[in-house]
Design an enzyme around this catalytic site. Structure first.
Site, PDB file in Angstrom:
ATOM      1  N   HIS A   1     -44.856  -2.481 -16.616  1.00 26.27           N
ATOM      2  CA  HIS A   1     -45.493  -3.804 -16.725  1.00 26.27           C
ATOM      3  C   HIS A   1     -44.650  -4.739 -17.608  1.00 26.27           C
ATOM      4  CE1 HIS A   1     -49.070  -6.535 -17.044  1.00 26.27           C
ATOM      5  NE2 HIS A   1     -48.447  -6.871 -18.163  1.00 26.27           N
ATOM      6  N   GLU A   2     -44.342  -4.270 -18.790  1.00 26.04           N
ATOM      7  CA  GLU A   2     -43.585  -5.126 -19.710  1.00 26.04           C
ATOM      8  C   GLU A   2     -42.182  -5.387 -19.174  1.00 26.04           C
ATOM      9  OE1 GLU A   2     -45.239  -6.710 -21.741  1.00 26.04           O
ATOM     10  OE2 GLU A   2     -47.019  -5.433 -21.778  1.00 26.04           O
TER      11      GLU A   2
HETATM   12 ZN   LIG Z   1     -48.638  -8.674 -19.102  1.00 27.90          ZN
END
Ligand SMILES: [Zn+2]
Length: 670
Positions: free
Chosen positions: A461-462
């Site tokens: 995600h990051e």
């Molecule tokens: Zn996010």
């Protein structure tokens, strides 16, 4: 000696010279850079020459760069490696920055110049990015009240001050209610609780100064308790305390505060010329208006509710089999859902982790970025702020693209959660600069460090946010990378999570840290299926909150927020055994500040989009389809905020997002 924060950074890739910076450098650098920024703003506002795009809008964009540089270093440290000194500096800088920002927006001479340019915008011969920058600059002034005069201006100031007070009071009441309740457990009260819950409860007990394990209203303790406790009476007690936070009567009651906040927000929107606060908030979002949000949420609501009702029947049958008659209640849902999960999807986290080492998952993320966008990662030696930080130079076809920094391990000096920020945003004005992007997470340190599947998803995600920064290709820094609408910013990050579900990615990279054997297919399928468990419940509790948030910010503000909330839930047909994820008196996202007011929907909006966007890869023939990857970069990842999000998405997908892929992904399709 010159302050290293203000000097030229003569380092590889012009990274901040962390080894030369000490905490004592921050305050003088901040004061000096802030004074310089103020002088630059004054020079733009008071320029005797008639306003031009270059001497006003572009000059504003380029003002305050030394201040940005000081703050980027400071906030990186304040979040990822804080100490009492840095906390004190943060308390000092916060109000000064807020004052600086309202000074700019309240500068009448400056606003007059912008208005002159705005009125003449069709004759200025601006390119699309310049036109966008002018529109956004003016809009920020107008939304901050720059166009108000006389009584209206004074009233707006009073409203904003009162809203700030109310937001603080709301938060403090909530904290007081959470701290003020606890349930001590005797030895007979531990039925069903696994060791880790008992341990957490004991730790909470010790913190509260008593010998017994204690249940508090912290989500990380009460949710597992509701999931595992076999004691229905205790579950009921805990649940009732949890949902009545902020509504217990007395000094910490938030109901009147919420009503006053809604009334003031409605008045604020009216002063600025908007039909409702929701209309004001949504103007700058991809959704654009309340109707679009309601349409999307409703399309998800009905199938989710149907799924939840069917799950409720299954759970009720399990409860009856336990010899309990009567209705399935909200304090029963998590308990029977957990029993069902264990029967249908049991997954031994400890057996999964050796396949998901941090190094393997980083290699997987880099490999996906390479296959999709041609990026290559080479680890470099750089003097960073903590020995756990690692840095890579990112290149494509031998050309420098960005520097990527990973700071992955939990430590006491780091705030919780995970985030991505640009220590330097991509830009070509006032000078060409490549991005320096950092991902910060809170994974358990180990040798080797092993991740849970959830952790691995966080890493992806990051990293998706990082790609949005690294592949940015715009002129103005304020439009680069993740400088996009809130309901669009999670698209690249949530979309990238999908590559962690691609079987060939796991087969290649999820290898046992000792034996090197690939993750068994059966384990892989269980890992992927577990992520989709109990989605009816999760979707219903979330969407109910989002719809109530939206409705409260439209129409005349209610005198009685609880009556309005009940009316809305009845109208929706809220299932009896599910409550809102956040009821109004403790809905901090919406009432503690402005961040997610009339905006709680945005998590779902982004999920609809990421499912729909990934589906376009699937339709095109695969997760690594080169044409789709190119389109993603060209229309979304490289564009930052240089165009409306809806236009960027439509250019990528050929249409606006639809809910079908999300419903299918959540197992909610009819
Ligand atoms: Zn996010």
């Amino acid at each position: 000696m010159t302050n290293p924060l203000l000097a030229e950074w003569d380092t590889p890739f012009a990274l901040a010279p962390f080894d030369a910076i000490s905490d004592a450098d921050f305050a003088p650098a901040f004061e000096s850079a802030l004074a310089e920024a103020r002088a630059e703003i004054a020079a733009i506002a008071d320029n005797p020459a008639p306003p031009t795009f270059a001497n006003t809008v572009q000059a504003l964009e380029c003002a305050g760069k030394p201040l940005d540089r000081v703050l980027s270093v400071f906030f990186t440290l304040a979040g990822a490696d804080s100490n009492p000194e840095r906390q004190a500096l943060q308390r000092d800088f916060g109000p000064k920055l807020a004052a600086y920002s309202s000074e700019i927006h309240g500068n009448a001479a400056l606003f007059a110049r912008i208005e002159t340019l705005w009125a003449a915008r069709d004759t200025l011969d601006l390119d699309p990015e310049q036109a966008r920058l002018l529109m956004l600059t003016r809009r920020a002034f107008v939304r901050a009240g720059a166009a108000l005069t006389g009584d209206a201006e004074a009233r707006m100031r009073a409203i904003m001050a009162r809203l700030a007070e109310l937001g603080t009071a709301f938060t403090q009441n909530l904290l007081a209610d959470e701290a003020g309740w606890r349930m001590e457990l005797g030895e007979d009260d531990l039925d069903g609780l696994p060791e880790f819950v008992v341990e957490t409860a004991r730790a909470a007990g010790r913190e509260a100064g008593c010998d017994a394990p204690v249940i508090t209203l912290s989500r990380s303790l009460i949710v597992p308790f509701l999931q595992f406790s076999a004691r229905r009476d205790l579950r009921k007690r805990a649940w009732e305390a949890w949902v009545s936070r902020g509504a217990g009567g007395g000094e910490t009651d938030n109901r009147a505060i919420a009503a006053e906040v809604l009334a003031l927000r409605a008045e604020r929107a009216a002063l600025l010329g908007y039909e409702s606060f929701a209309a004001y908030k949504l103007e700058t979002q991809m959704a654009g208006n309340p109707e679009a949000v309601r349409e999307l949420l409703t399309a998800v609501w009905e199938p989710a509710r149907a799924q939840a009702e069917s799950d409720a029947a299954t759970l009720t049958a399990m409860m009856r089999a336990d010899g309990i008659n009567g209705e399935l209640e909200p304090w029963d849902w998590r308990y029977y859902a957990e029993k069902r999960r264990q029967a249908e999807h049991d997954l031994d986290e400890a057996a999964v982790k050796p396949y998901l080492s941090l190094d393997a998952m980083l290699a997987a993320a880099f490999d996906c970025a390479g296959r999709l966008f041609g990026l290559e990662f080479r680890e470099i030696d750089a003097a960073l702020y903590h020995p756990d930080c690692r840095a890579w130079e990112v290149t494509r076809d031998g050309r420098h693209v960005a520097v990527f920094i990973g700071d992955y391990f939990a430590r006491a000096s780091k705030r919780s959660g995970a985030w991505c920020s640009a220590m330097r945003g991509q830009a070509r004005m006032p000078q060409v600069q490549g991005p320096v992007v950092i991902n910060v997470c809170n994974f358990a340190k180990g040798d080797p460090a092993l991740l849970s599947h959830d952790d691995a998803r966080t890493l992806f995600h990051e990293f998706g946010h990082a790609l949005h920064q690294m592949l940015s290709d715009v002129t103005y820094e304020s439009l680069s990378g993740t400088s996009v609408a809130r309901d669009f910013v999670e698209l690249p990050s949530q979309l990238f999570e999908h590559w962690l579900e691609v079987p060939e990615v796991l087969d290649t990279h999820a290898r046992h840290v000792e034996s090197g054997a690939p993750m068994p297919a059966e384990m892989r399928d269980r890992v992927l299926a577990a992520a989709n468990f109990d989605t009816g419940f999760q979707t219903v509790e979330y969407v109910a909150s989002a719809l109530v948030d939206l409705a409260l910010h439209e129409g005349p503000p209610p005198d009685d927020v609880m009556a309005r909330q009940s009316e809305l839930l009845v109208g929706l047909g809220m299932p009896q055994a599910i409550s809102m994820r956040h009821a109004t008196p403790h809905f901090a996202h919406v009432f503690a500040g402005d961040g997610y007011s009339a905006g709680y929907y945005s998590y779902m909006w982004s999920e609809v989009m990421d499912a729909d966007a990934f589906d376009s890869f699937v339709e095109a023939g695969g997760a690594f389809d080169p044409e789709r990857a190119q389109a993603l970069e060209r229309h979304i990842l490289s564009r930052g905020g240089t165009a409306e999000a809806a236009d960027l998405y439509t250019a990528f997908r050929g249409r606006m997002p639809g809910v079908a892929a999300l419903l299918k992904g959540r197992g909610l399709a009819a």
